[in-house]
Scaffold this active site. Structure first.
Site, PDB file in Angstrom:
ATOM      1  CG  ASP A 483      85.556 -39.359  31.007  1.00 16.06           C
ATOM      2  OD1 ASP A 483      85.524 -40.065  29.996  1.00 16.06           O
ATOM      3  OD2 ASP A 483      85.528 -38.115  30.983  1.00 16.06           O
TER       4      ASP A 483
HETATM    5  C1  GLC Z   1      82.688 -35.146  32.259  1.00 14.68           C
HETATM    6  C2  GLC Z   1      83.188 -35.315  30.852  1.00 14.68           C
HETATM    7  C3  GLC Z   1      82.295 -36.217  30.052  1.00 14.68           C
HETATM    8  C4  GLC Z   1      82.024 -37.465  30.795  1.00 14.68           C
HETATM    9  C5  GLC Z   1      81.480 -37.194  32.173  1.00 14.68           C
HETATM   10  C6  GLC Z   1      81.269 -38.446  32.992  1.00 14.68           C
HETATM   11  O1  GLC Z   1      81.546 -34.349  32.249  1.00 14.68           O
HETATM   12  O2  GLC Z   1      83.297 -34.086  30.190  1.00 14.68           O
HETATM   13  O3  GLC Z   1      82.883 -36.489  28.812  1.00 14.68           O
HETATM   14  O4  GLC Z   1      81.135 -38.232  30.044  1.00 14.68           O
HETATM   15  O5  GLC Z   1      82.367 -36.368  32.857  1.00 14.68           O
HETATM   16  O6  GLC Z   1      82.466 -39.004  33.407  1.00 14.68           O
HETATM   17  C1  GLC Z   2      87.700 -36.964  35.755  1.00 16.48           C
HETATM   18  C2  GLC Z   2      86.320 -36.529  36.152  1.00 16.48           C
HETATM   19  C3  GLC Z   2      85.360 -36.663  35.011  1.00 16.48           C
HETATM   20  C4  GLC Z   2      85.902 -36.005  33.792  1.00 16.48           C
HETATM   21  C5  GLC Z   2      87.321 -36.478  33.475  1.00 16.48           C
HETATM   22  C6  GLC Z   2      87.857 -35.682  32.336  1.00 16.48           C
HETATM   23  O1  GLC Z   2      87.710 -38.323  35.469  1.00 16.48           O
HETATM   24  O2  GLC Z   2      85.830 -37.235  37.252  1.00 16.48           O
HETATM   25  O3  GLC Z   2      84.122 -36.069  35.363  1.00 16.48           O
HETATM   26  O4  GLC Z   2      85.087 -36.313  32.719  1.00 16.48           O
HETATM   27  O5  GLC Z   2      88.126 -36.304  34.597  1.00 16.48           O
HETATM   28  O6  GLC Z   2      89.166 -35.841  32.066  1.00 16.48           O
END
Ligand code: GLC
Ligand code: GLC
Length: 809
Positions: A483
């Protein structure tokens, strides 16, 4: 340093020191009524949706941490104490918290009086049961008072903590005998109320918070308790609570139980009222009467235990390593159920307000859950697919209550569609229920747009090939699985979220090697599915695209010693030796290696070796190296985190199993194992003080080697780590892998392992699989006998009844 121990016989973690380094929690409830409960009885309850249907109030990141819950105050003489130590923190003579499978039992003892609090949500019941049992362990008679306490949430957990000009005027309750009813907004648009009752006459009650606590007091010194009697307050607005008081007398050695029930009721419009302004209490009374004796509670509790006995008997292992057995047989599977239920919504790190069900998250959770209750997995797949768009794109999240996509949370993540194939294939392999592919499923929940689920898989596949960049690699969109790798956001405003800010895809050349690998893995299983179904033309069409993708990866995605991570907006390499920071990333190593792209050219082994050399540290494999030390606007959120945390070189446990699986596919059992054990909770229990969060479940992140405190974990419970490690250990290390027409047996284990035994219930059969490894192999099955007869290959067919499988490596 440890704060408790595993009790494997009872499937419990037993906390013996209440001062854990962080609240260590558990989840109650399996289907729609849920509670979070900490080791000091903190936490809250909700119905289906932690944002829109919050039953009790909770304040996050409070001071002190974890304040608010279901509290029982015991007042004997001048001594006031709680069985769970908090909130009074009166020193106890004995404290123990047992977190088990969907229940928690906290026992405290003070001056010869023992109080045991058992909490659980009975099956198919919209209520939390709290049975409080007192035992007089002294030679003399004891007389004391008990006060219950919880605080109602005004249903919408978000407005509950912001809109006080309204909230302070809306609260309404009814009090009837020993039951307190919370009915805020019931007379207008709500068709639900909550109640809190006890199976015994009470000597008093309170429903107004300030009257009970005193405006200047905290939970640790409620005025009513200090004075020793309830004030009989009736809440009108302000902050409604529920508190009962009881007078208890115990003869020497005597034991007495009280059953408190926190319940939730929904009614049709024409049944809401008993008389004007008086709610219809019949459904609440029906629930209360089901649990009005200790024996009835025992019965419900035993049903819950039997439910878990059954679920956990589907896959179990016996090795000579207790730590492995307890993860596989108990805690990893348990956490998979919790992540399936909660997605990423409600934990002590997720407020329950921010996120609903994730498209990618929930699909991945399926691989850890589908063997437990396939029927619920089926329903979930249909729910998720119903939020997809006709072009294969997806809402990133949807709300569990409405099952509608929620665009406020952001969209345009180009990995999302692939996960639908991933989740559906996992379901098909477990169940063989191909009828799901013929289900008519809408797009974006629009009536009239229905196509078969199989068509949804096809548009998912096509979404990737219709969104390719200049190197023939998948365009990343807002981000892929990570993300925080936001190659198209270019955000300069600290008040905007990377998830929802503008996504400048026009003119963007940003491509993802992670999606390329994901596409290759999921694409190949899509092809295998098409072939299995006799859809040969579609299989051929898809294969061609996959071969092209693999070629593009080999040509443009290889950096010499590892796979590149991406190309950025301008077409510059990300995750290359040419970069100063972020030279190598784990995600593309995991996915391209699992896809075995460039295997014959030696790429897979090189990539795994580079991962080991450059990304592995004492506590696991970090996400990238070197960590980013300044903000890179064309990379986005990844470079906002301090080095060593989260997506910036933290050990993001979710992606470690990708490497574990790739190692297992490559036959490197020792490496697969050492990666597995490093982040596995039962192995890190020894240093719980450093690790900080619960030693019985995975956390999303462990601080990496660049962090101030490497090894310190955060964001426990709700993480894809649970499902992925389950998938890795059960299907690739122990190597018992469901397929459409049988169970593939393909272990990849450390050479020191001399063998193990898996019991697997699969379709209508039960297989006892004994693996023997006398020569210390890491991989490779020599022979398999099924009921004494040697079979060819390593797939055991689908059979009914009990079967014994003996495997020699
Ligand atoms: C969080 C989110 C997931 C994402 C991950 C890496 O665990 O829930 O959807 O892939 O972060 O950013
Ligand atoms: C932030 C976090 C990531 C998560 C995302 C969800 O980017 O670092 O882990 O998946 O929020 O909204």
């Amino acid at each position: 340093m440890k704060f408790g121990y595993f009790d494997d016989v009872n499937r419990e973690y037993v906390i013996t020191n209440a001062r854990t380094p962080w609240p260590w929690i558990n989840y109650l409830g399996n289907e729609d009524f849920f509670s979070l409960v900490s080791n000091t009885a903190g936490g809250y309850s909700f119905f289906k949706d932690a944002k829109f249907r919050r039953i009790t109030r909770y304040r996050y990141n409070n001071v002190p941490m974890d304040a608010g819950g279901r509290y029982f105050y015991i007042k004997e003489g001048d001594v006031i104490w709680n069985p769970g130590w908090k909130p009074t923190k009166t020193p106890l003579d004995k404290y123990e918290c047992r977190h088990g499978m969907s229940y928690t039992r906290i026992t405290g003892e003070k001056n010869g009086l023992e109080a045991e609090l058992l909490m659980f949500v009975p099956l198919k019941t919209h209520a939390e049961i709290e049975r409080l049992t007192f035992r007089n362990k002294t030679e003399s008679k004891k007389t004391f008072k008990v006060f219950s306490f919880l605080e109602w949430c005004l249903w919408n957990a978000s407005t509950d903590m912001e809109n006080f000009q309204r909230n302070f005027s809306t609260g309404e309750v009814e009090i009837d005998g020993s039951v307190i009813y919370h009915k805020t907004e019931y007379k207008e648009r709500r068709n639900h109320y909550a109640f809190y009752g006890v199976n015994s006459p009470i000597s008093g009650y309170d429903t107004d918070r300030e009257t009970f606590l005193g405006l200047y007091n905290g939970f640790e010194e409620p005025e009513a308790v200090l004075e020793g009697s309830s004030r009989l307050s009736h809440a009108h607005g302000w902050s409604p609570i529920a508190s009962h008081s009881l007078d208890v007398t115990l003869e020497p050695g005597e034991e007495k139980s009280f059953v408190f029930t926190l319940g939730y009721v929904e009614l049709n419009d024409d049944e809401k009222w008993e008389s004007k302004g008086v709610i219809n209490k019949a459904p609440a009374k029906a629930i209360l009467s089901r649990f009005d004796t200790s024996e009835k509670v025992d019965r419900a509790f035993n049903e819950l235990k039997a439910y878990w006995d059954d679920l956990l008997s589907i896959y179990s292992v016996k090795t000579d390593d207790d730590k492995l057995d307890r993860m596989v047989n108990i805690w990893n599977q348990y956490q998979c159920m919790v992540t399936f239920n909660m997605s990423r919504s409600a934990s002590f790190f997720e407020s329950g307000i921010g996120r609903g069900m994730g498209f990618r998250d929930s699909n991945q959770d399926l691989v850890g859950f589908v063997h437990q209750i396939p029927g619920r997995a089926r329903e979930r797949i249909i729910d998720i697919a119903s939020t997809q768009f006709p072009d294969g794109g997806c809402y990133h999240q949807y709300q569990p209550l409405t099952k509608r996509g929620n665009n406020d949370i952001g969209g345009g993540f180009n990995d999302d569609p692939m996960w639908l194939i991933f989740g559906t294939v996992a379901y098909l392999k477990e169940t063989g229920d191909f009828s799901i592919l013929d289900e008519m499923v809408p797009f974006d929940n629009e009536k009239g747009t229905e196509v078969t689920l199989f068509e949804h898989l096809k548009v998912s596949f096509n979404h990737v090939i219709e969104n390719l960049g200049p190197h023939g690699l998948p365009l990343i969109g807002r981000a892929d699985w990570n993300d925080c790798l936001n190659l198209n956001c270019f955000s300069h405003d600290p008040n905007e979220s990377f998830q929802t800010t503008e996504n400048n895809t026009v003119g963007s050349k940003a491509e993802s090697l992670m999606i390329a690998g994901l596409f290759s893995v999921c694409g190949k299983s899509y092809v295998a599915l098409c072939e299995y179904l006799g859809k040969d033309d579609e299989a051929r069409r898809a294969s061609e695209f996959i071969s092209k993708m693999d070629e593009s990866v080999i040509k443009y995605g290889w950096d010499g010693e590892w796979y590149l991570r991406a190309y950025d907006f301008y077409g510059k390499k990300v995750g290359s030796k040419e970069n100063e920071e972020g030279k190598i990333f784990i995600e593309s190593q995991g996915w391209c290696a699992m896809a075995e792209i460039g295997k014959s050219e030696g790429m897979v082994e090189k990539s795994l070796d580079s991962t080991k050399k450059l990304l592995e540290c004492e506590h696991g494999i970090v996400l990238n190296q070197p960590a980013f030390t300044s903000y890179v606007v064309e990379y986005g959120e990844i470079s906002t985190y301090p080095a060593g945390y989260k997506e910036n070189a933290g050990i993001f446990c979710h992606n470690n199993p990708w490497i574990i699986i790739a190692e297992a596919l490559a036959g490197r059992g020792n490496d697969a194992w050492s990666h597995y054990a490093k982040i596995c909770p039962s192995y890190t229990e020894e240093h719980s003080d450093l690790h900080k969060v619960e030693p019985y479940v995975y956390s999303q992140m462990i601080a990496g080697r660049d962090a101030a405190k490497p090894g310190e974990a955060k964001n426990s419970w709700l993480t894809g780590t649970a499902a992925w490690n389950w998938y890795a250990v059960s299907q690739f290390i122990l190597g018992v892998r469901p397929y459409y027409d049988g169970l593939v047996i393909d272990p990849c284990i450390p050479s020191s392992c001399k063998g193990f035994k898996v019991t697997r219930r699969f379709r209508s059969g039960v297989y006892t699989i004994e693996v023997k490894n006398p020569d210390g192999a890491e991989k490779g099955v020599k022979t398999i006998t099924l009921d004494g007869v040697v079979i060819s290959g390593n797939k055991v067919p689908v059979l009914s009844g009990e079967h014994s499988v003996v495997v020699s490596m």
